[in-house]
Design a protein around this motif. Structure first.
Motif, PDB file in Angstrom:
ATOM      1  N   PRO A   4      -5.252  11.616 -20.513  1.00  0.00           N
ATOM      2  CA  PRO A   4      -4.812  11.949 -21.641  1.00  0.00           C
ATOM      3  C   PRO A   4      -6.192  11.787 -22.670  1.00  0.00           C
ATOM      4  O   PRO A   4      -6.736  10.729 -22.648  1.00  0.00           O
ATOM      5  CB  PRO A   4      -3.627  10.925 -21.893  1.00  0.00           C
ATOM      6  CG  PRO A   4      -3.305  10.583 -20.586  1.00  0.00           C
ATOM      7  CD  PRO A   4      -4.290  10.910 -19.584  1.00  0.00           C
ATOM      8  N   LEU A   5      -6.103  12.529 -23.703  1.00  0.00           N
ATOM      9  CA  LEU A   5      -7.161  12.693 -24.572  1.00  0.00           C
ATOM     10  C   LEU A   5      -6.845  12.388 -26.031  1.00  0.00           C
ATOM     11  O   LEU A   5      -5.626  12.991 -26.444  1.00  0.00           O
ATOM     12  CB  LEU A   5      -7.737  13.696 -24.724  1.00  0.00           C
ATOM     13  CG  LEU A   5      -9.034  14.076 -25.484  1.00  0.00           C
ATOM     14  CD1 LEU A   5     -10.200  13.077 -25.268  1.00  0.00           C
ATOM     15  CD2 LEU A   5      -9.680  15.502 -25.732  1.00  0.00           C
ATOM     16  N   GLY A  54     -14.799   3.898 -26.273  1.00  0.00           N
ATOM     17  CA  GLY A  54     -14.057   3.530 -25.119  1.00  0.00           C
ATOM     18  C   GLY A  54     -12.614   3.687 -25.405  1.00  0.00           C
ATOM     19  O   GLY A  54     -11.880   3.449 -24.370  1.00  0.00           O
ATOM     20  N   GLU A  55     -12.251   4.061 -26.598  1.00  0.00           N
ATOM     21  CA  GLU A  55     -10.656   4.122 -26.962  1.00  0.00           C
ATOM     22  C   GLU A  55     -10.607   5.883 -27.274  1.00  0.00           C
ATOM     23  O   GLU A  55      -9.607   6.258 -27.215  1.00  0.00           O
ATOM     24  CB  GLU A  55     -10.325   3.294 -27.876  1.00  0.00           C
ATOM     25  CG  GLU A  55     -10.156   1.764 -27.286  1.00  0.00           C
ATOM     26  CD  GLU A  55      -9.489   0.856 -28.465  1.00  0.00           C
ATOM     27  OE1 GLU A  55      -9.281   1.240 -29.457  1.00  0.00           O
ATOM     28  OE2 GLU A  55      -9.761  -0.208 -28.072  1.00  0.00           O
ATOM     29  N   GLU A 155     -12.112  19.885 -27.914  1.00  0.00           N
ATOM     30  CA  GLU A 155     -11.613  19.393 -26.546  1.00  0.00           C
ATOM     31  C   GLU A 155     -12.620  19.010 -25.648  1.00  0.00           C
ATOM     32  O   GLU A 155     -12.918  17.910 -25.164  1.00  0.00           O
ATOM     33  CB  GLU A 155     -10.640  19.933 -25.946  1.00  0.00           C
ATOM     34  CG  GLU A 155     -10.011  19.150 -24.725  1.00  0.00           C
ATOM     35  CD  GLU A 155      -8.827  19.552 -24.149  1.00  0.00           C
ATOM     36  OE1 GLU A 155      -8.532  19.293 -23.356  1.00  0.00           O
ATOM     37  OE2 GLU A 155      -8.004  20.573 -24.641  1.00  0.00           O
ATOM     38  N   TYR A 156     -13.551  19.918 -25.340  1.00  0.00           N
ATOM     39  CA  TYR A 156     -14.907  19.842 -24.472  1.00  0.00           C
ATOM     40  C   TYR A 156     -15.785  18.789 -24.992  1.00  0.00           C
ATOM     41  O   TYR A 156     -16.052  17.826 -24.077  1.00  0.00           O
ATOM     42  CB  TYR A 156     -15.489  21.191 -24.482  1.00  0.00           C
ATOM     43  CG  TYR A 156     -16.581  21.075 -23.691  1.00  0.00           C
ATOM     44  CD1 TYR A 156     -16.750  21.359 -22.426  1.00  0.00           C
ATOM     45  CD2 TYR A 156     -18.094  20.799 -24.330  1.00  0.00           C
ATOM     46  CE1 TYR A 156     -18.206  21.283 -21.520  1.00  0.00           C
ATOM     47  CE2 TYR A 156     -19.269  20.679 -23.899  1.00  0.00           C
ATOM     48  CZ  TYR A 156     -19.347  20.741 -22.283  1.00  0.00           C
ATOM     49  OH  TYR A 156     -20.634  20.832 -21.619  1.00  0.00           O
ATOM     50  N   ASP A 160     -16.447  14.677 -23.187  1.00  0.00           N
ATOM     51  CA  ASP A 160     -17.736  14.247 -23.033  1.00  0.00           C
ATOM     52  C   ASP A 160     -17.908  12.949 -23.463  1.00  0.00           C
ATOM     53  O   ASP A 160     -18.315  11.834 -22.718  1.00  0.00           O
ATOM     54  CB  ASP A 160     -19.002  15.194 -23.399  1.00  0.00           C
ATOM     55  CG  ASP A 160     -19.275  16.275 -22.593  1.00  0.00           C
ATOM     56  OD1 ASP A 160     -18.579  16.416 -21.408  1.00  0.00           O
ATOM     57  OD2 ASP A 160     -20.007  17.081 -22.874  1.00  0.00           O
ATOM     58  N   ALA A 161     -17.635  12.746 -24.957  1.00  0.00           N
ATOM     59  CA  ALA A 161     -17.942  11.362 -25.265  1.00  0.00           C
ATOM     60  C   ALA A 161     -16.810  10.324 -24.958  1.00  0.00           C
ATOM     61  O   ALA A 161     -17.324   9.052 -24.143  1.00  0.00           O
ATOM     62  CB  ALA A 161     -17.460  11.245 -26.685  1.00  0.00           C
ATOM     63  N   GLN A 162     -15.613  10.552 -24.460  1.00  0.00           N
ATOM     64  CA  GLN A 162     -14.607   9.626 -23.816  1.00  0.00           C
ATOM     65  C   GLN A 162     -15.045   9.344 -22.390  1.00  0.00           C
ATOM     66  O   GLN A 162     -15.096   8.112 -22.078  1.00  0.00           O
ATOM     67  CB  GLN A 162     -13.419  10.260 -23.760  1.00  0.00           C
ATOM     68  CG  GLN A 162     -12.368   9.274 -23.196  1.00  0.00           C
ATOM     69  CD  GLN A 162     -10.854   9.964 -23.371  1.00  0.00           C
ATOM     70  OE1 GLN A 162     -10.208  10.088 -24.524  1.00  0.00           O
ATOM     71  NE2 GLN A 162     -10.032   9.967 -22.277  1.00  0.00           N
ATOM     72  N   HIS A 163     -15.263  10.433 -21.631  1.00  0.00           N
ATOM     73  CA  HIS A 163     -15.571  10.152 -20.263  1.00  0.00           C
ATOM     74  C   HIS A 163     -17.041   9.305 -20.115  1.00  0.00           C
ATOM     75  O   HIS A 163     -17.167   8.509 -19.088  1.00  0.00           O
ATOM     76  CB  HIS A 163     -15.653  11.443 -19.340  1.00  0.00           C
ATOM     77  CG  HIS A 163     -14.251  12.031 -19.438  1.00  0.00           C
ATOM     78  ND1 HIS A 163     -13.278  11.260 -19.229  1.00  0.00           N
ATOM     79  CD2 HIS A 163     -14.038  13.341 -19.595  1.00  0.00           C
ATOM     80  CE1 HIS A 163     -12.250  12.204 -19.532  1.00  0.00           C
ATOM     81  NE2 HIS A 163     -12.685  13.169 -19.416  1.00  0.00           N
TER      82      HIS A 163
END
Length: 382
Positions: A4-5, A54-55, A155-156, A160-163
């Motif tokens: 989930p993003l 991280g969140e 979304e792409y 990238d930043a989240q992962h």
């Protein structure tokens, strides 16, 4: 598989950037990525800056920001680790955009190698192996300067930043447990320092492929042409090869065309170059021909002969054995250019010394063993 993003926050004002940077400075790390366009320009044009804490992900719109001071402060804050992946081009983006570079820097590609994964591991593969997530590749060649950005682009970029933040949270503890964090940070600090080094136009000829084959008189012409290309590419913000293809430099020096018709017959010479730069190139070739022999550049060093491979293999083995003992990718221990530089210090008969290219923890860890192996003091064995 995807995770989930959380909805990313778009930062498109100086005030919002300042507020977010102040928050990020309270954190132990931030993950940072960039999207840029560099199809025909010398310098990258920033299209988007992504930050993950991280969140959630934050997307900074460079086309809407006027004051980059808060980001500069964050990038230079020694208490906040900046996490990037294979970041050589990202460093160029930040240098051009705001005149600052991230420090301390944690490169997840380098971290993967230190953790014994493959050398030069791609981001998508690293995410797949550590997070079990398959990333879409639809937007890798997207136009990041278009506005508004599409929902797919957003979304792409956010993923990238989240992962990237999630990778750091997995990899950093493993690196600490292995006692390798200091080595990683030393390597990335060297990378950041190296990114600030600018090629002097008069030395640009040294980077031309096959220039080592040329006689000094021909090399003098290549020096003039390459220096002009470097200066003009920067001044016009045009890609070097769009201005003058590198593959044409050596043939120009050897064949020395004196008309635009002759110029157009040079292999790989673009008609646009002849049309727009032809007369200037002919003038530069004449300038190179008029260089006095006393001022010719020295011949460039030839590639090492095949006979040197035995010594190179022996030296490489020193690094491989140490890498195996420590469980890290062997390619990261000793780079090819370092090994070749050491061979050049005494080839073919020695004695050999440690090259200037061997620095820091590698010199301390491997220096004595390399000297012994090169000078046949000991045999390198399993």
């Amino acid at each position: 598989m995807t995770t989930p993003l959380a909805k990313p926050l778009m930062i498109d004002s100086d005030a919002e950037l300042a507020r977010c940077c102040a928050h990020w400075q309270t954190l132990p790390f931030v993950a940072v990525d960039t999207e840029f366009v560099r199809t025909e320009t010398f310098y990258p044009i920033a299209g988007l800056i992504q930050v993950g804490d991280g969140e959630r992900a934050f997307l900074i719109d460079p086309l809407a920001i006027g004051d980059w001071t808060p980001l500069v402060t964050l990038l230079q804050d020694p208490t906040v680790v900046k996490v990037l992946h294979a970041c050589s081009e990202d460093l160029e983006v930040f240098s051009r955009l705001c005149g600052a570079l991230p420090a301390p820097l944690f490169d997840t590609q380098l971290a993967a190698a230190f953790l014994g994964m493959d050398f030069s591991m791609g981001y998508s593969r690293l995410v797949s192996e550590l997070l079990r997530i398959d990333l879409p590749k639809d937007e890798t060649r997207s136009d990041w300067l278009q506005r508004p950005l599409s929902s797919a682009q957003i979304e792409y970029a956010a993923r990238d930043a989240q992962h990237l933040a999630e990778l750091y949270q997995i990899m950093a503890p493993r690196l600490d447990a292995a006692g390798l964090t200091d080595w990683l940070l030393a390597d990335t600090a060297e990378q950041v320092a190296a990114s600030t080094q600018v090629t002097e136009p008069e030395l640009a000829y040294q980077q031309v492929k096959q220039a080592w084959r040329l006689e000094p008189a021909d090399l003098a012409i290549v020096q003039v042409l390459a220096a002009w290309r470097e200066r003009e590419a920067r001044a016009r913000d045009v890609a070097r090869n769009r201005l003058l293809r590198e593959r044409t430099l050596c043939p120009l020096a050897q064949r020395r065309p004196d008309t635009t018709q002759a110029l157009s017959r040079i292999e790989d010479m673009h008609p646009r170059t002849v049309r727009q730069e032809g007369e200037r190139l002919l003038q530069l070739i004449r300038e190179g021909q008029n260089v006095a022999p006393a001022d010719y550049p020295a011949r460039l060093p030839e590639p090492l002969p095949a006979a040197a491979n035995r010594l190179l293999k022996r030296l490489r083995k020193v690094g491989q054995l140490e890498a195996e003992r420590r469980g890290i990718a062997p390619e990261i221990m000793l780079r090819k250019k370092v090994l070749e530089a050491m061979v050049r210090t005494g080839y073919p008969d020695g004695p050999y010394r440690l090259p200037d290219e061997l620095t820091g923890w590698r010199r301390e860890l491997l220096g004595e063993a390399l000297l012994n192996a090169a000078n046949n003091v000991v045999e390198v064995t399993e």
